[in-house]
Scaffold this active site. Sequence first.
Site, PDB file in Angstrom:
ATOM      1  N   GLY A 199      -2.861   5.620   0.119  1.00  0.00           N
ATOM      2  CA  GLY A 199      -4.132   5.535  -0.603  1.00  0.00           C
ATOM      3  C   GLY A 199      -4.516   4.183  -1.154  1.00  0.00           C
ATOM      4  O   GLY A 199      -5.274   4.107  -2.119  1.00  0.00           O
ATOM      5  N   ARG A 209      -9.457  23.692  15.288  1.00  0.00           N
ATOM      6  CA  ARG A 209      -9.888  22.448  14.633  1.00  0.00           C
ATOM      7  C   ARG A 209     -11.256  22.643  13.969  1.00  0.00           C
ATOM      8  O   ARG A 209     -11.521  22.149  12.876  1.00  0.00           O
ATOM      9  CB  ARG A 209      -9.967  21.347  15.699  1.00  0.00           C
ATOM     10  CG  ARG A 209     -10.130  19.956  15.158  1.00  0.00           C
ATOM     11  CD  ARG A 209     -10.115  18.948  16.298  1.00  0.00           C
ATOM     12  NE  ARG A 209      -8.795  18.733  16.857  1.00  0.00           N
ATOM     13  CZ  ARG A 209      -7.883  17.909  16.338  1.00  0.00           C
ATOM     14  NH1 ARG A 209      -8.150  17.237  15.243  1.00  0.00           N
ATOM     15  NH2 ARG A 209      -6.712  17.761  16.903  1.00  0.00           N
ATOM     16  N   ARG A 233      -6.774  12.591  11.026  1.00  0.00           N
ATOM     17  CA  ARG A 233      -7.269  13.751  11.762  1.00  0.00           C
ATOM     18  C   ARG A 233      -8.495  13.332  12.566  1.00  0.00           C
ATOM     19  O   ARG A 233      -9.250  12.470  12.138  1.00  0.00           O
ATOM     20  CB  ARG A 233      -7.708  14.865  10.809  1.00  0.00           C
ATOM     21  CG  ARG A 233      -6.642  15.380   9.895  1.00  0.00           C
ATOM     22  CD  ARG A 233      -5.652  16.270  10.576  1.00  0.00           C
ATOM     23  NE  ARG A 233      -6.291  17.394  11.248  1.00  0.00           N
ATOM     24  CZ  ARG A 233      -5.718  18.102  12.213  1.00  0.00           C
ATOM     25  NH1 ARG A 233      -4.525  17.780  12.642  1.00  0.00           N
ATOM     26  NH2 ARG A 233      -6.349  19.120  12.759  1.00  0.00           N
ATOM     27  N   ASN A 251     -15.085   5.180   8.730  1.00  0.00           N
ATOM     28  CA  ASN A 251     -13.641   5.089   8.942  1.00  0.00           C
ATOM     29  C   ASN A 251     -13.223   3.632   8.884  1.00  0.00           C
ATOM     30  O   ASN A 251     -14.009   2.745   9.225  1.00  0.00           O
ATOM     31  CB  ASN A 251     -13.263   5.670  10.307  1.00  0.00           C
ATOM     32  CG  ASN A 251     -11.751   5.643  10.538  1.00  0.00           C
ATOM     33  OD1 ASN A 251     -10.978   5.958   9.631  1.00  0.00           O
ATOM     34  ND2 ASN A 251     -11.330   5.254  11.728  1.00  0.00           N
ATOM     35  N   HIS A 260     -10.246   0.972  10.241  1.00  0.00           N
ATOM     36  CA  HIS A 260      -9.212   0.879  11.286  1.00  0.00           C
ATOM     37  C   HIS A 260      -8.654  -0.549  11.286  1.00  0.00           C
ATOM     38  O   HIS A 260      -9.424  -1.514  11.342  1.00  0.00           O
ATOM     39  CB  HIS A 260      -9.839   1.204  12.654  1.00  0.00           C
ATOM     40  CG  HIS A 260      -8.842   1.226  13.755  1.00  0.00           C
ATOM     41  ND1 HIS A 260      -7.987   2.290  13.968  1.00  0.00           N
ATOM     42  CD2 HIS A 260      -8.541   0.306  14.707  1.00  0.00           C
ATOM     43  CE1 HIS A 260      -7.212   2.029  15.005  1.00  0.00           C
ATOM     44  NE2 HIS A 260      -7.530   0.837  15.471  1.00  0.00           N
ATOM     45  N   GLU A 318     -16.528   9.730  19.531  1.00  0.00           N
ATOM     46  CA  GLU A 318     -15.624   8.838  20.265  1.00  0.00           C
ATOM     47  C   GLU A 318     -14.566   8.280  19.310  1.00  0.00           C
ATOM     48  O   GLU A 318     -14.931   7.662  18.292  1.00  0.00           O
ATOM     49  CB  GLU A 318     -16.464   7.686  20.846  1.00  0.00           C
ATOM     50  CG  GLU A 318     -15.730   6.770  21.782  1.00  0.00           C
ATOM     51  CD  GLU A 318     -16.605   5.577  22.184  1.00  0.00           C
ATOM     52  OE1 GLU A 318     -16.058   4.613  22.736  1.00  0.00           O
ATOM     53  OE2 GLU A 318     -17.828   5.606  21.938  1.00  0.00           O
ATOM     54  N   LEU A 319     -13.292   8.477  19.597  1.00  0.00           N
ATOM     55  CA  LEU A 319     -12.225   8.045  18.697  1.00  0.00           C
ATOM     56  C   LEU A 319     -12.316   6.541  18.437  1.00  0.00           C
ATOM     57  O   LEU A 319     -12.258   5.741  19.376  1.00  0.00           O
ATOM     58  CB  LEU A 319     -10.855   8.385  19.307  1.00  0.00           C
ATOM     59  CG  LEU A 319      -9.647   7.893  18.500  1.00  0.00           C
ATOM     60  CD1 LEU A 319      -9.560   8.622  17.163  1.00  0.00           C
ATOM     61  CD2 LEU A 319      -8.373   8.027  19.295  1.00  0.00           C
ATOM     62  N   ASP A 320     -12.456   6.166  17.165  1.00  0.00           N
ATOM     63  CA  ASP A 320     -12.535   4.758  16.743  1.00  0.00           C
ATOM     64  C   ASP A 320     -13.651   4.016  17.485  1.00  0.00           C
ATOM     65  O   ASP A 320     -13.563   2.797  17.669  1.00  0.00           O
ATOM     66  CB  ASP A 320     -11.188   4.040  16.954  1.00  0.00           C
ATOM     67  CG  ASP A 320     -10.094   4.601  16.053  1.00  0.00           C
ATOM     68  OD1 ASP A 320     -10.415   5.065  14.944  1.00  0.00           O
ATOM     69  OD2 ASP A 320      -8.920   4.580  16.467  1.00  0.00           O
TER      70      ASP A 320
END
Length: 206
Positions: free
Chosen positions: A18, A71, A97, A113, A115, A149-151
């Site tokens: 965190g 999911r 997730r 997000n 990354h 779309e992931l990332d």
Amino acid sequence: MTRDPINRRLGVLVSGRGTNLQSLIDAIGDGRLDASIAVVISNRADAGALGRAGAASIESLCLSHKGWPSREDYDRALVRELQVRDVGLVCLAGFMRIFSAPMLEAFPNAILNIHPALLPSFPGLHPQRQALEHGVKVSGVTVHLVTAELDGGPIVVQRTVPVLDSDTEDTLAARILVEEHVAYPDAVRMVLDGGWKVEGRRFVRL
Ligand code: GRF
């Protein structure tokens, strides 16, 4: 699509220690970010982030991803917890997730997000290791809107760091983390302030 300023109540989703949650708490606390954290949700009961929320008197809860039929069912439960608290922007801060349609449809262009790589390079797991193994000379952090779309969603903020020959995964991760803690509050502020649109895959300020 052009976004007007959105509701400044954040829902922060976490799975781990965190420090990015803390960077948002600190930015709000010292007036760099005009927002409030309505709730912190972890999918893991042992996430250190929950202690950080408690220390800042922020409501938190653990919603385990285990035991749901699908999911989608888990995501619908997340949506309920966020909507009941009138969350306007969801911030993933080390939330491990992948979302399905219910979350993406409930918060279109309203999930961020962070990354620890310069996307589109090194999406997915262990991005710092991927960067070292590839031999890049520069890496960094990306904050982006979340899509299916992931990332892969529109990039809001990126900050760079050098990659040194002497780096290990840990030293590179630590250097990137310093920039993450600047980038995330900056990106949240930009998104909340509005005056931007998504054009194709680009996040464009008007
Ligand atoms: C950060 O490196 C973030 O970029 C990635 O997961 C890590 C979470 O760290 N998505 P923390 O829990 O915020 O300290």
